[in-house]
Design an enzyme around this catalytic site. Structure first.
Site, short mmCIF file in Angstrom:
data_model
loop_
_atom_site.label_atom_id
_atom_site.label_comp_id
_atom_site.label_asym_id
_atom_site.label_seq_id
_atom_site.Cartn_x
_atom_site.Cartn_y
_atom_site.Cartn_z
N CYS A 44 0.81 -1.22 0.00
CA CYS A 44 0.00 0.00 0.00
C CYS A 44 0.84 1.27 0.00
O CYS A 44 0.45 2.29 -0.57
CB CYS A 44 -0.91 0.03 1.23
SG CYS A 44 -1.85 -1.48 1.51
N ASP A 92 -3.72 -3.66 7.35
CA ASP A 92 -4.86 -4.46 7.78
C ASP A 92 -4.85 -5.84 7.14
O ASP A 92 -5.31 -6.82 7.74
CB ASP A 92 -6.17 -3.75 7.43
CG ASP A 92 -6.44 -2.57 8.34
OD1 ASP A 92 -5.60 -2.30 9.22
OD2 ASP A 92 -7.48 -1.91 8.18
N CYS A 113 -2.41 3.24 3.28
CA CYS A 113 -3.17 2.15 3.86
C CYS A 113 -4.32 2.69 4.70
O CYS A 113 -4.30 3.84 5.14
CB CYS A 113 -2.26 1.25 4.68
SG CYS A 113 -2.87 -0.46 4.80
N ASP A 114 -5.30 1.84 4.97
CA ASP A 114 -6.62 2.25 5.44
C ASP A 114 -6.64 3.33 6.51
O ASP A 114 -7.26 4.37 6.34
CB ASP A 114 -7.37 1.03 5.97
CG ASP A 114 -7.71 0.03 4.88
OD1 ASP A 114 -7.31 0.25 3.72
OD2 ASP A 114 -8.36 -0.98 5.19
N LYS A 115 -6.01 3.08 7.66
CA LYS A 115 -6.15 4.01 8.79
C LYS A 115 -5.24 5.22 8.66
O LYS A 115 -5.46 6.23 9.34
CB LYS A 115 -5.86 3.29 10.12
CG LYS A 115 -6.67 2.03 10.33
CD LYS A 115 -8.16 2.23 10.11
CE LYS A 115 -8.91 0.92 10.07
NZ LYS A 115 -8.59 0.05 8.92
N GLU A 151 -11.67 -5.40 12.69
CA GLU A 151 -12.42 -5.72 11.49
C GLU A 151 -12.69 -7.22 11.45
O GLU A 151 -11.83 -8.02 11.80
CB GLU A 151 -11.65 -5.30 10.23
CG GLU A 151 -11.55 -3.79 10.09
CD GLU A 151 -10.85 -3.36 8.81
OE1 GLU A 151 -10.89 -2.17 8.50
OE2 GLU A 151 -10.27 -4.23 8.12
N SER A 188 -14.17 -4.83 7.40
CA SER A 188 -13.28 -4.35 6.35
C SER A 188 -14.09 -3.72 5.24
O SER A 188 -15.26 -4.08 5.01
CB SER A 188 -12.47 -5.52 5.80
OG SER A 188 -11.89 -5.20 4.56
#
Length: 569
Positions: free
Chosen positions: A61, A93, A134-136, A462, A488
């Site tokens: 990512c 994640d 990446c996600d967070k 998640e 997720s």
């Protein structure tokens, strides 16, 4: 295109913070330190711009971020600023899913925000370019901009290209990381063998970039554009695409221009900007994590956004994007048909977007869309509003006797409006996974996983491992999963998360027992346990002991608020 600085620019201090480290006798030591990193006498009047990156080589990512940071630095230099780069953390994640590591995912959002604040305040930086993949890390960066209220521009790392796999049977298909989670469930159910499982594993990540569907990273990148915090068009190009380098350079230029005009993050992050972002999430069928993250960003920006705002907008805005995990296409396809500006343009034409909000270009959203002229939806990847995939948005907030403060469902995945069935209750995800592996999950059941909330988990894990395993085992349309944890962005199936109050706060979910009938009505936005409230509350309750008594998660569990407030600290 950037709006040029106005005639009053001379009245605006383009070094609103950094003069304390570059001017005066007291700054002798700090100037000496800055000379050692390359600054000189000609640089003391330049604004100092942080280049905050979550680069690492732990996960694909973030691999592009080092390259993009270089482009941002060059852009800052070109515009007359001086860039100073630093890194913060990022959690993958995909790697942390399904084991203890997932407890640390959501808290990483807060750590990122706190760490960016710490550096910008300690080093007295004037503005910042924020880079994340990446996600967070995306909401963490945006929260930092909102909290500090400095001139700031966000740039996304870009998404990964889809992989392609040929199975033993000769079938060839496009795959993303979500296919691997579902393949594990299929393998455990005896539906595929280990050879095909290995083929999928080797195909899902063909290179750098964030997960390719409209999962959390791509949802939040789209949110950043819709909020006006990213340059329009910058969310959709793939990670390896060299257009990203151009956007990086322009982002560096843009933050200096914002300083020259005195525009800071909270000038951009208005209530109307958040309403625009919600509209885009609804139209895209984006990740339910966007609810948590938008509430948290709004909190940092001092904007009165509530969980109820999502239904107010979602009930009006149709779902028009045929994107994975429920649809057929990925972010690369969105890019091919014009990117997120196509969606914003379509929403604006229907009156769902506030066009007069300011963006990081210094111009309004309407002016930027007019300049880009992105065109209309292609009808396949992005549908028209006359032919939507669903008449309302892809996310819905539910309330009722099981979730008085709210729960969140990705309604794009529901084929049925009403689901009613007996509860199968599990304290924590592992117990539910063991029951599924043992073949004990029955069709028509409502799986309840509790003590996985922000405080009780802690960390609000998640549930992708269990939801993917349910789908892979062939039960995806036959059971409903409810949790005070979250899901997720790649989760599919009948899933409702963010149930609040959570179990550890003695929400109704804590008192549910096996066999209790639970009813969900998507159309009515309701979620109820069909047990008399007095009877429910009279039940004996023995919550599990705290999982962590020291370290970051112990601190987090003492500070974190309800999911209905964004799991803020």
């Amino acid at each position: 295109m950037f709006m040029s600085s106005d005639a009053n620019a001379c009245e605006i201090d383009i070094k609103p913070r950094s003069r304390v480290v570059t001017h005066g006798i007291e700054a002798t030591t700090s100037r000496g330190m800055l000379r050692a990193v390359g600054m000189g006498d000609a640089d003391w009047e330049k604004p100092q711009i942080g280049i905050a990156s979550s680069w690492n080589n732990i996960t694909p990512c973030n691999l592009s971020l080092d390259r993009l940071a270089q482009g941002a630095r060059e852009g800052v230099h070109a515009a007359g600023g001086y860039p100073l780069q630093f890194c913060t953390i990022s959690v993958s994640d995909g790697i942390s899913m399904g084991h203890e590591g997932m407890h640390f995912s959501l808290v990483s959002r807060e750590v990122i925000t706190d760490s960016v604040e710490t550096v910008l305040m300690a080093e007295a930086l004037d503005g910042v370019v924020l880079l994340a993949g990446c996600d967070k890390s995306l909401p963490g960066m945006l929260m930092a901009a909102a909290r500090l209220d400095v001139s700031a521009v966000f740039l996304y790392a870009g998404s990964i290209a889809p992989g392609y796999v040929t199975l033993k049977c000769g079938e060839s298909k496009e795959v993303t990381i979500i296919d691997s989670f579902e393949a594990v469930g299929a393998y455990k159910a005896g539906l595929i063998d280990q050879d095909d499982l290995g083929r999928i594993e080797r195909a899902i990540c063909p290179g750098e970039g964030a997960c390719g569907g409209m999962y959390t990273a791509n949802t939040m990148a789209s949110v950043a554009e819709a909020l006006g915090m990213s340059l329009l068009g910058s969310a959709s190009p793939p990670s390896a695409d060299r257009r990203r380098d151009v956007y990086a350079h322009k982002s560096g230029e843009a933050v200096v221009e914002l300083l020259k005009r005195g525009i800071t993050a909270r000038d951009i992050l208005t209530k109307e900007a958040f309403e625009n972002a919600i509209a885009v999430v609804m139209a895209l069928g984006g990740s339910t994590n966007a609810v948590l993250h938008l509430l948290a960003i709004a909190h940092e920006a001092h904007v009165p956004l509530t969980i109820d705002d999502f239904n107010k907008i979602g009930n009006r805005v149709p779902h028009i994007a045929d994107l994975k995990p429920f649809g057929r296409y990925v972010m690369n396809d969105v890019d091919r048909v014009g990117g997120i500006p196509v969606v914003i343009n379509a929403l604006m034409r229907e009156g769902f977007i506030h066009g007069d909000v300011i963006t990081v270009s210094g111009r309004t959203m309407a002016e930027e869309i007019s300049d880009i002229n992105p065109g209309l939806p292609d009808g396949k990847v992005i549908h028209s509003f006359s032919s939507p995939l669903h008449p309302t948005g892809g996310i819905k907030v539910l309330k009722g006797t099981l979730a008085p403060d709210g729960a969140v469902a990705k309604t794009a995945g529901f084929d049925t409006v009403v689901f009613q069935g007996p509860a199968m209750v599990f304290d924590r995800e592992r117990a539910a996974m063991d029951a599924l592996s043992a073949g004990n999950i029955k069709k028509g059941s409502v799986i309840v996983i509790r003590y996985e909330g922000p405080k009780g988990g802690p960390g609000m894990r998640e549930m992708l491992a269990i939801t993917a395993a349910i789908k892979g085992s062939g039960l995806g349309k036959d059971v409903l999963l409810l949790t005070d944890g979250r899901f997720s962005g790649g989760t599919t199936g009948l899933c409702i998360g963010h149930i609040a109050p959570e179990a550890v706060d003695l929400g109704p979910i804590a008192f549910v027992q096996d066999g209790d009938i639970i009813r969900v009505d998507i159309e009515k936005s309701s979620i109820d346990v069909l047990v008399d409230e007095k009877q429910l509350r009279a039940r004996h309750l023995t919550p599990p002991p705290p999982r962590y008594t020291s370290g970051v998660l112990s601190k987090y569990s003492k500070l974190v608020k309800s999911a209905s407030l964004g799991a803020i600290t």
